[in-house]
Design a protein around this motif. Structure first.
Motif, mmCIF file in Angstrom:
data_model
loop_
_atom_site.group_PDB
_atom_site.id
_atom_site.type_symbol
_atom_site.label_atom_id
_atom_site.label_comp_id
_atom_site.label_asym_id
_atom_site.label_seq_id
_atom_site.Cartn_x
_atom_site.Cartn_y
_atom_site.Cartn_z
ATOM 1 N N UNK A 48 0.826 -1.203 0.000
ATOM 2 C CA UNK A 48 0.000 0.000 0.000
ATOM 3 C C UNK A 48 0.862 1.255 0.000
ATOM 4 N N UNK A 49 0.623 2.137 -0.988
ATOM 5 C CA UNK A 49 1.404 3.366 -1.154
ATOM 6 C C UNK A 49 0.563 4.603 -0.871
ATOM 7 N N UNK B 229 -2.509 1.968 12.692
ATOM 8 C CA UNK B 229 -1.168 1.521 12.302
ATOM 9 C C UNK B 229 -0.877 1.893 10.851
ATOM 10 N N UNK B 230 0.337 2.403 10.617
ATOM 11 C CA UNK B 230 0.762 2.817 9.277
ATOM 12 C C UNK B 230 1.713 1.763 8.713
ATOM 13 N N UNK B 231 1.380 1.146 7.580
ATOM 14 C CA UNK B 231 2.289 0.140 6.998
ATOM 15 C C UNK B 231 3.584 0.778 6.520
ATOM 16 N N UNK B 232 4.601 -0.031 6.412
ATOM 17 C CA UNK B 232 5.956 0.482 6.150
ATOM 18 C C UNK B 232 6.078 1.186 4.804
ATOM 19 N N UNK B 233 5.429 0.683 3.758
ATOM 20 C CA UNK B 233 5.619 1.243 2.423
ATOM 21 C C UNK B 233 4.664 2.381 2.081
ATOM 22 N N UNK C 255 14.491 -1.361 8.376
ATOM 23 C CA UNK C 255 13.291 -1.310 7.538
ATOM 24 C C UNK C 255 12.496 -0.051 7.911
ATOM 25 N N UNK C 256 12.980 1.088 7.447
ATOM 26 C CA UNK C 256 12.368 2.369 7.785
ATOM 27 C C UNK C 256 11.048 2.564 7.052
#
Length: 417
Positions: free
Chosen positions: A282-283, A297-301, A328-329
Motif C-alpha cells: 500500500x502506497x 497503524x501505518x504500513x511500512x511502504x 526497515x524504515x
C-alpha cells in the motif's frame, strides 16, 4: 616504322584482353544476389496479418459522416457531429470514436460489416439499456476497450466479449447487474462504475471475484453501505469515495495483497480495526472526510496518507508506529490532517518513526464547538538540502505554498489512477 608495327599489334591485343576481363567479370562471386531480393522501396504496402484484416492498397472507405485519417486508416472519428444514429462501420475499422453525440440506440445493423474492432468509444451520448441490441458487443472477439460513460444506462451491459480489457461505465444510472454478467470478463483489468446507483445487493454473491485479472476497480459515488465482497486478489487500485460505508470487516484486506492505492474519502467510517491497513504494497491511503476519532497503524511502504476532515483530537505517534526498525524504515512522505480537532502539532517523535516525512499539512482545525482555529504551524516542511539550497528555499516560499494548497485541495482525477 617497321619496328613500331609489331608494338602496336601487341598493345591492341592487350587492350582487348583487359576489356574482355571487365565484360566477363562475375559479380556474384563477391556479392550475394539475394540482397537485391530483400531490398525494399521507400514506401511499401504490406498486407496486414493482424487479426486477418484484409489488405487494400488504396482508400478503404469511410462513413460520410466521419473522418478517417490517411495516416491512421484503421481509425474512424465520428465525435462531436450531433449524430443521432451510428453510421455503418466499414469492415477494416479497428478504432471507432463516437463520443459527444446524441446517439440513443446501439443496433446490430450499424456493425454488420465491422468484425475487427478493438476500441469503441460511445461516451457522452444518450444511450439507454433497452435500446442496445442483445449481443451487439459480444460478437467483437478482438474488442479491448469499451467506453459507455456519460450515458443513460440503467443496467450493466450484457453479454460482453471475453477479450475486453477496459470497461468504462461511469456517470450512468446503473442499478442492476445480472449475476452472470462478469463470468466471461476474465481478461478485464480495469472496470469503472463510478457515479451510478449501485446498492450492496447488486454486488452480492461475490460476482466480482471471477475477474481474476482485474487491477483497478472504481465504485465511487454510488449507494454502497458496506465493503464490496469477494474482490479478486489481483486488485491494485480500489476507489470507494462518496458512498455510505461505515465500517471495514476485520481481515477484509488479507486477500488483497497487491493493493497499491485505496481511496475511501467521503464515507461514514468511525471505528476501524487498528491493523486493518497493514498491507505490504500500500502506497496511497485516503480516508479523509469520515468520522474517525483516532489514528491507526501505518504500513511500512505507505507514502501518502490523507486524514483530513475527521474527528481526530490527538494523534498518538506510537499508535501509528509502535516500534522503529532501522533496517526497515517507514516510507511515509506526506501527511494531511487539516479540518480535524487537533489542538497542537504532532509530537516531533513522528520524524524518528517516519524519517522520510517531509510535509505535514495542518491547515485549519475545528474546535469542539465547531469554530475554526489555526495552529501556530499550518504547514510543516522539512528539506533535505538545507545547506545547498537555502537561498532557493527562501525565494520559493510562495511557490511551495501554492503547491501545498494544490495538494491539499486534492487536484487529481477523483477516480482514475
Amino acid at each position: 616504322m617497321g619496328f613500331l608495327s609489331p608494338i602496336c599489334i601487341i598493345f591492341f591485343f592487350f587492350e582487348v584482353k583487359v576489356y574482355c576481363q571487365y565484360e566477363t567479370y562475375q559479380w556474384d562471386e563477391d556479392y550475394d544476389q539475394d540482397l537485391d531480393n530483400d531490398y525494399q522501396t521507400e514506401i511499401q504496402f504490406h498486407q496486414s496479418v493482424e487479426y486477418g484484416v484484409p489488405f487494400h492498397r488504396y482508400s478503404l472507405g469511410c462513413a460520410s459522416e466521419c473522418f478517417c485519417p490517411t495516416n491512421f486508416p484503421s481509425s474512424m472519428y465520428c465525435d462531436n457531429r450531433k449524430l443521432k444514429t451510428i453510421p455503418n462501420i466499414p469492415m477494416h475499422i479497428q478504432q471507432l470514436y463516437l463520443q459527444f453525440n446524441e446517439i440513443e440506440a446501439v443496433t446490430t445493423n450499424s456493425f454488420i460489416n465491422a468484425t475487427y474492432l478493438k476500441e469503441i468509444n460511445l461516451s457522452h451520448n444518450k444511450i439507454k439499456s433497452q435500446k442496445i441490441d442483445y449481443g451487439v458487443f459480444a460478437k467483437f472477439s478482438n474488442l479491448l476497450q469499451l467506453h459507455l460513460e456519460h450515458n443513460n444506462l440503467e443496467e450493466f451491459p450484457f453479454p460482453l466479449p471475453k477479450s475486453l480489457e477496459r470497461l468504462l461505465l461511469g456517470y450512468n444510472e446503473i442499478s442492476t447487474l445480472q449475476t452472470n454478467a462478469m463470468d466471461e470478463l476474465v481478461n478485464l483489468t480495469m472496470l469503472d462504475l463510478c457515479y451510478n446507483h449501485l446498492h450492496d445487493s447488486v454486488l452480492k454473491d461475490k460476482i466480482l471475484a471471477k475477474m481474476e485479472k482485474l487491477m483497478q476497480l472504481n465504485l465511487c459515488n454510488n449507494r454502497l453501505e458496506s465493503m464490496p465482497p469477494g474482490l479478486p486478489s489481483s486488485l491494485m487500485y480500489l476507489s470507494l469515495e462518496n458512498n455510505s460505508i461505515s465500517s471495514i470487516p476485520e481481515k477484509y484486506f488479507d486477500k488483497l495483497p497487491k493493493l497499491h492505492a485505496l481511496r475511501m474519502s467521503h464515507n461514514k467510517l468511525q471505528d476501524i480495526p487498528y491493523n486493518i491497513f497493514n498491507l505490504s504494497n500500500l502506497i496511497e491511503l485516503n480516508v479523509g472526510h469520515n468520522k474517525l476519532k483516532q489514528a491507526f497503524y501505518i504500513p511500512r511502504n505507505l507514502e501518502h496518507l490523507y486524514l483530513q476532515n475527521n474527528e481526530i483530537e490527538k494523534i498518538n505517534v506510537t499508535t501509528m508506529c509502535p516500534s522503529i526498525d532501522l533496517l526497515h524504515l517507514h516510507h511515509l512522505t506526506y501527511l494531511r490532517v487539516d479540518q480535524n480537532k487537533l489542538q497542537e502539532p504532532i509530537s516531533s517523535y513522528i520524524f524518528f518513526c517516519f524519517p522520510h516525512l517531509h510535509t505535514i499539512y495542518y491547515g485549519e482545525q475545528r474546535s469542539t464547538h465547531g469554530q475554526t482555529i489555526q495552529l501556530k504551524t499550518q504547514v510543516f516542511r522539512r528539506f533535505e538540502d538545507d545547506d545547498d539550497d537555502s537561498d532557493d528555499h527562501d525565494n520559493s516560499d510562495g511557490d511551495h505554498e501554492g503547491q501545498e494548497a494544490a495538494a491539499a485541495e486534492g487536484h487529481f482525477d477523483p477516480h482514475y489512477y
